[in-house]
Design a protein around this motif. Structure first.
Motif, mmCIF file in Angstrom:
data_model
loop_
_atom_site.group_PDB
_atom_site.id
_atom_site.type_symbol
_atom_site.label_atom_id
_atom_site.label_comp_id
_atom_site.label_asym_id
_atom_site.label_seq_id
_atom_site.Cartn_x
_atom_site.Cartn_y
_atom_site.Cartn_z
ATOM 1 N N SER A 237 0.813 -1.364 0.137
ATOM 2 C CA SER A 237 0.006 0.019 -0.009
ATOM 3 C C SER A 237 0.874 1.364 -0.175
ATOM 4 C CB SER A 237 -1.097 -0.008 1.228
ATOM 5 O OG SER A 237 -0.186 0.362 2.365
ATOM 6 N N TYR A 238 0.329 2.433 -0.498
ATOM 7 C CA TYR A 238 1.010 3.516 -0.544
ATOM 8 C C TYR A 238 1.498 4.073 0.878
ATOM 9 C CZ TYR A 238 -0.302 4.256 -5.255
ATOM 10 O OH TYR A 238 -0.485 3.854 -6.822
ATOM 11 N N GLN A 239 0.931 3.796 1.887
ATOM 12 C CA GLN A 239 1.064 3.965 3.452
ATOM 13 C C GLN A 239 2.248 3.299 3.891
ATOM 14 O OE1 GLN A 239 -2.231 3.356 2.299
ATOM 15 N NE2 GLN A 239 -2.448 5.377 2.032
ATOM 16 N N ASN A 240 2.701 2.018 3.225
ATOM 17 C CA ASN A 240 3.855 1.455 3.783
ATOM 18 C C ASN A 240 4.897 2.022 3.028
ATOM 19 O OD1 ASN A 240 5.846 -1.157 3.377
ATOM 20 N ND2 ASN A 240 4.412 -1.910 4.774
ATOM 21 N N PRO A 241 6.032 2.260 3.874
ATOM 22 C CA PRO A 241 7.337 2.876 3.473
ATOM 23 C C PRO A 241 8.182 2.181 2.803
ATOM 24 C CG PRO A 241 7.355 2.734 5.849
ATOM 25 C CD PRO A 241 5.940 2.236 5.614
ATOM 26 N N GLU A 242 8.394 0.820 3.092
ATOM 27 C CA GLU A 242 9.164 -0.095 2.174
ATOM 28 C C GLU A 242 8.281 -0.197 0.748
ATOM 29 O OE1 GLU A 242 7.968 -0.802 5.359
ATOM 30 O OE2 GLU A 242 9.873 -0.895 6.396
ATOM 31 N N TYR A 243 7.053 -0.237 0.875
ATOM 32 C CA TYR A 243 6.415 -0.301 -0.446
ATOM 33 C C TYR A 243 6.574 0.794 -1.475
ATOM 34 C CZ TYR A 243 3.418 -1.583 -4.351
ATOM 35 O OH TYR A 243 2.602 -1.571 -5.409
ATOM 36 N N LYS A 244 6.628 1.946 -0.604
ATOM 37 C CA LYS A 244 6.904 3.148 -1.320
ATOM 38 C C LYS A 244 7.987 3.573 -1.853
ATOM 39 C CE LYS A 244 5.210 7.748 -2.076
ATOM 40 N NZ LYS A 244 6.102 8.155 -2.852
ATOM 41 N N ARG A 245 9.348 3.074 -1.376
ATOM 42 C CA ARG A 245 10.544 3.305 -1.645
ATOM 43 C C ARG A 245 10.712 2.280 -3.108
ATOM 44 N NH1 ARG A 245 12.850 2.875 3.819
ATOM 45 N NH2 ARG A 245 13.212 0.517 3.447
ATOM 46 N N TRP A 246 10.111 1.134 -3.038
ATOM 47 C CA TRP A 246 10.186 0.143 -4.250
ATOM 48 C C TRP A 246 9.643 1.007 -5.429
ATOM 49 C CZ3 TRP A 246 12.055 -3.960 -6.714
ATOM 50 C CH2 TRP A 246 11.222 -4.493 -7.754
ATOM 51 N N LEU A 247 8.231 1.628 -5.323
ATOM 52 C CA LEU A 247 7.540 2.434 -6.394
ATOM 53 C C LEU A 247 8.406 3.483 -6.763
ATOM 54 C CD1 LEU A 247 3.852 2.536 -4.990
ATOM 55 C CD2 LEU A 247 4.884 1.069 -6.805
ATOM 56 N N ASP A 248 9.282 4.158 -5.763
ATOM 57 C CA ASP A 248 10.203 5.273 -6.204
ATOM 58 C C ASP A 248 11.503 4.880 -6.744
ATOM 59 O OD1 ASP A 248 8.321 7.185 -5.426
ATOM 60 O OD2 ASP A 248 9.318 7.034 -3.264
ATOM 61 N N ARG A 249 11.586 3.375 -7.030
ATOM 62 C CA ARG A 249 12.462 2.710 -7.558
ATOM 63 C C ARG A 249 13.812 2.923 -6.830
ATOM 64 N NH1 ARG A 249 12.327 3.206 -14.114
ATOM 65 N NH2 ARG A 249 10.112 2.443 -14.275
ATOM 66 N N ASP A 250 13.904 2.992 -5.420
ATOM 67 C CA ASP A 250 14.994 2.945 -4.521
ATOM 68 C C ASP A 250 15.217 1.460 -4.230
ATOM 69 O OD1 ASP A 250 16.688 3.141 -2.433
ATOM 70 O OD2 ASP A 250 15.480 4.511 -1.153
ATOM 71 N N TYR A 251 16.338 0.939 -4.800
ATOM 72 C CA TYR A 251 16.777 -0.373 -4.811
ATOM 73 C C TYR A 251 18.120 -0.510 -3.818
ATOM 74 C CZ TYR A 251 13.934 -0.392 -8.738
ATOM 75 O OH TYR A 251 12.724 -0.258 -9.692
ATOM 76 N N TYR A 252 18.430 0.394 -3.023
ATOM 77 C CA TYR A 252 19.616 0.515 -2.489
ATOM 78 C C TYR A 252 19.299 0.082 -1.019
ATOM 79 C CZ TYR A 252 21.024 3.044 -6.522
ATOM 80 O OH TYR A 252 21.179 3.471 -7.682
ATOM 81 N N HIS A 253 18.455 -0.557 -0.536
ATOM 82 C CA HIS A 253 18.215 -1.121 0.670
ATOM 83 C C HIS A 253 17.743 -2.547 0.521
ATOM 84 C CE1 HIS A 253 17.299 3.291 1.049
ATOM 85 N NE2 HIS A 253 17.518 3.319 2.341
ATOM 86 N N ASN A 254 17.515 -3.098 1.748
ATOM 87 C CA ASN A 254 17.449 -4.566 1.680
ATOM 88 C C ASN A 254 15.800 -4.580 1.545
ATOM 89 O OD1 ASN A 254 19.920 -5.739 2.085
ATOM 90 N ND2 ASN A 254 19.583 -5.661 4.587
#
Length: 477
Positions: free
Chosen positions: A207-224
């Motif tokens: 969901s958009y409220q989930n920070p981990e999922y939001k990072r994925w949508l933003d193409r931030d692949y530099y985290h676990n």
């Protein structure tokens, strides 16, 4: 005549038990569903039966037949002794890439077969994927499966039952909007692949409220977990885990991706891919056909299963369901004459072998669970049920069965009852380390010590004459 033995797993409406044919020594997995838990409504059970009886595929657990007795349905299924896929996933690590590819190909193949029949599974996750002894993966548990496309008219319908397991569910299911059947299974496959490669789930919910999922949508692949994954596989996951189901990869897109055909080798020796292929046992088709003569697939799905339909025994010849005699009073395999009951159980990694007595093991486990902050309950002579929460603060329940094995040793068999499999495995690893420390110190005698609390305090464990009373005194000081 079938005798119930050990419990293999549990669900919301019943359990899966290992059954042994006392005449032929063959084994089957029997899913026992209590109608009372469904408030007498057996439509869900009948739907699962009518769907599962259709499937004839190497990567689908075989359905042999069913019997209704009193308030229970007994579904006889293929016994996959390799256990659940989640048990092969090391927390925070995953599994070797070549092995993840081997299993992922089979998940996709089984899913493609289901979709070809117009069936969506809707709860694909490592707990619902079994591994047979020949390293062949099997999709199981069709309690949430449904038809989304007619085999006769090819007309597809949108689904509106919002079900499944949150970390594996797709955004459209989580958002409770009408959804197509195929894309939700494809999404779940992407989460399964991520878990196999990294040993963790990417988010609690998509969901958009989930920070981990939001990072994925933003193409931030530099985290676990993404930074653990090879770029080629990450490219595949970016095509699978697309928020818009209309843009999401199809099965054909997944199967044609370059990673799916990658061959793994080690220093010029036989490649792991070839080794796995050579190890596989050739699949034999069951002796019945997909549909009866002059009967369409669709009509088979909506019809009732006759009690006179043949049931294929685990290994040998078909038998009549009316000939099934169930002895539902459970007996252990040891009571039935098996010298080593562990060899017939599912091959789980969540087991510990100890060189202390049965009573000492039970006591050590109880004390360890209490000190760790869990709530243990003795639910049988050789069983402890443990209640706790995972890192998402959702309920996690597991059971520990303790029994004797050859060489005067004790095996503690941990089995998940409710909750996320990877979280359960993570907790098991912590418990195993402390339990082995304590048991080793006790069995060695003369001043052994082990850290008992997860805080800074510790208990000194000394072994006088191996009595439980002295053990209790040592731990309670």
């Amino acid at each position: 005549m079938w005798q119930f033995t050990e419990t293999l797993g549990e669900g919301a409406y019943g359990e899966v038990v290992l059954a042994k044919n006392i005449n032929t020594n063959e084994f089957a997995a029997v899913k026992v569903i209590d109608i009372n838990r469904l408030k007498g409504n057996d439509v869900v059970i009948r739907k699962e039966i009518d769907l599962h009886k259709l499937f004839r595929h190497e990567n689908i657990i075989r359905f042999y037949g069913y019997k209704q007795q009193y308030s229970n349905y007994y579904l006889f299924l293929e016994y996959a002794a390799g256990g659940e896929l989640f048990d092969k996933i090391e927390p925070d690590v995953g599994m070797p890439e070549y092995l993840a590819q081997h299993y992922f190909k089979q998940v996709v193949a089984g899913m493609a077969y289901l979709h070809s029949l117009g069936v969506a599974h809707r709860d694909l996750k490592p707990e619902n994927l079994l591994v047979a002894n020949n390293n062949i993966l099997k999709i199981c548990d069709f309690g949430l499966a449904t038809l989304f496309r007619s085999q006769t008219t090819k007309e597809e319908r949108k689904l509106t039952t919002y079900c499944g397991t949150a970390p594996y569910s797709s955004p459209e299911v989580w958002a409770k909007t009408p959804y197509r059947g195929e894309p939700v299974d494809v999404w779940s496959c992407g989460i399964i692949l991520t878990a196999m490669l990294t040993g963790e789930l990417p988010w609690d919910q998509p969901s958009y409220q989930n920070p981990e999922y939001k990072r994925w949508l933003d193409r931030d692949y530099y985290h676990n977990p993404w930074k653990k994954i090879d770029n080629m596989i990450l490219n595949l996951l970016r095509r699978i885990l697309i928020h818009d189901p209309a843009q999401r990869a199809r099965v054909i897109d997944i199967q044609s991706h370059k990673w799916m055909s990658k061959v793994y080798s080690q220093d010029g020796t036989e490649s792991d891919h070839q080794l796995l292929k050579r190890m596989a046992v050739k699949y034999e088709e069951p002796c019945w056909s997909l549909t009866q003569p002059n009967q369409s697939t669709t009509s088979t799905v909506i019809s009732s299963t006759s009690m006179d339909d043949p049931m294929v025994n685990c290994i040998s010849q078909p038998i009549k369901l009316d000939d099934l005699i169930l002895i539902t009073e459970p007996r252990s395999l040891a009571e039935m004459g098996d010298q080593d009951p562990s060899e017939h159980l599912v091959h789980r990694m969540t087991r510990v072998v100890l060189a202390i007595s049965f009573d000492e093991t039970i006591y050590l486990l109880n004390r360890l669970f209490v000190h760790t902050g869990y709530t243990p309950k003795r639910t049988a002579g050789n069983q402890i049920t443990v209640f706790t929460q995972d890192k998402r603060h959702t309920e996690l329940i597991f059971k520990v069965n303790v029994f004797k094995i050859p060489d005067a040793k004790i095996m503690a068999d941990f089995r998940l009852s409710k909750g996320d499999g990877i979280e359960f495995k993570r907790k098991f690893v912590e418990i195993r380390e402390r339990l082995v420390q304590l048991a080793t110190a006790w069995s060695n005698g003369g001043g052994g010590s082990a850290c008992f609390n997860h805080s800074d305090t510790s208990s000194t464990l000394t072994n006088g004459n191996n009595s439980v009373n002295q053990l209790q005194e040592a731990m309670d000081t």
